[in-house]
Design an enzyme around this catalytic site. Structure first.
Site, PDB file in Angstrom:
ATOM      1  CB  ALA A  82      81.957  69.244  19.547  1.00 23.93           C
ATOM      2  CG  PHE A 146      82.248  74.704  16.006  1.00 22.81           C
ATOM      3  CD1 PHE A 146      81.371  74.724  16.956  1.00 22.81           C
ATOM      4  CD2 PHE A 146      82.273  75.911  15.191  1.00 22.81           C
ATOM      5  CE1 PHE A 146      80.373  75.438  17.436  1.00 22.81           C
ATOM      6  CE2 PHE A 146      81.433  76.967  15.525  1.00 22.81           C
ATOM      7  CZ  PHE A 146      80.409  76.664  16.603  1.00 22.81           C
ATOM      8  CB  CYS A 147      78.124  71.332  15.042  1.00 23.94           C
ATOM      9  SG  CYS A 147      76.497  71.327  14.048  1.00 23.94           S
ATOM     10  CG  PHE A 148      76.855  76.217  14.356  1.00 23.21           C
ATOM     11  CD1 PHE A 148      75.854  76.844  14.010  1.00 23.21           C
ATOM     12  CD2 PHE A 148      76.786  75.375  15.887  1.00 23.21           C
ATOM     13  CE1 PHE A 148      74.449  76.565  14.588  1.00 23.21           C
ATOM     14  CE2 PHE A 148      75.362  75.173  16.070  1.00 23.21           C
ATOM     15  CZ  PHE A 148      74.595  75.814  15.553  1.00 23.21           C
ATOM     16  CE  LYS A 162      75.143  73.719  10.764  1.00 22.61           C
ATOM     17  NZ  LYS A 162      76.159  72.798  10.721  1.00 22.61           N
TER      18      LYS A 162
END
Length: 267
Positions: A82, A146-148, A162
């Site tokens: 996400a 969480f993507c990051f 990132k």
């Protein structure tokens, strides 16, 4: 290197269902040979959390908090984790819908990430970001919500944090990749919508932090477009959506991206 003609598509800020329907229309159109290879820049209104295609809808994202903060919610056609997408003052989102032939390279997944990442890197460093393209890293532990929280395939970092988070989906030689370039961050909202992620700010950075100022959305878009041209010899021709694509967008919003069934992960 021969120069290839691509469409440059810049769209107005839109809600999550519309943004994802546009990206799918570009991808499906390229598969069918009706749409040109396309580099798109866009933004979100309202701010939206996007969930990966196969990501479970659970407590990792606080839907109650999203509603209270007027944050939208959508499921992407691509995989991954996400992302909280802010408005154009804090994020630029890109997408690439193309085929391996359009890239002038193989259809290898990692090569596609590297091809796009090289252009993104060139554009961000033209702005002074001091970024680097991180080679593929071994995955350790479960996939974060969480993507990051973790850097993936040929993604971009500044000082070990990132800066760009991307996701891809492909069928045959054609693919859709889209990703978020962080101009700034609303730390309160980020922590609130991802309650199970410990300190989401610790693994990520922004252009505002890298440059000492927050760049304008338009300036970042211009730098990235110029970098795709310089890095890969593309001739980017500004244009809009075709009538066929607009019809597909309307249909996909109504039948997929704005539906509770799609959001729940039961397409």
């Amino acid at each position: 290197m021969s120069r290839r003609s691509w469409r440059l598509l810049v769209t107005e800020p839109a809600d999550g269902a519309t943004n994802m329907a546009i990206d799918e229309a570009l991808w499906r159109g390229r598969q069918a040979g009706r749409s040109p290879p396309t580099l798109r820049f866009f933004a979100w209104a309202p701010p939206t959390v996007s969930l990966g295609y196969g990501q479970p809808l659970n407590a990792d994202v606080d839907l109650v908090a999203c509603r209270a903060l007027w944050v939208g919610f959508v499921r992407r056609p691509t995989g991954g984790s996400a992302i909280y997408h802010d408005g154009p003052e804090r994020e630029l989102t890109y997408s690439v819908a193309a085929s391996a032939e359009d890239l002038g390279s193989t259809s290898d997944l990692l090569e596609t990430y590297r091809w796009i990442g090289a252009a993104l890197l060139r554009g961000l460093n033209a702005l002074g970001a001091g970024a680097e393209l991180v080679p593929v890293m071994a995955s350790e532990g479960p996939t974060p919500a969480f993507c990051f929280a973790r850097t993936g395939r040929y993604e971009i970092e500044v000082a070990g944090r990132k800066l760009v988070g991307s996701a891809q989906r492909r069928q045959g030689p054609c693919f859709l990749q889209h990703g978020s370039v962080l101009l700034g961050v609303d730390g309160f909202r980020l922590r609130t919508v991802f309650p199970t992620t410990v300190d989401p700010l610790s693994t990520m950075t922004t252009l505002e932090r890298a440059l000492g100022r927050r760049p304008r959305w338009e300036d970042v878009a211009d730098a990235l477009a110029a970098a795709f041209d310089a890095e890969h010899g593309l001739i980017l021709k500004p244009d809009g959506l075709t009538a066929d694509e607009l019809a597909r967008v309307e249909d996909q919003v109504r039948t997929r991206y704005a539906t509770d069934r799609w959001l729940a992960g039961t397409p």
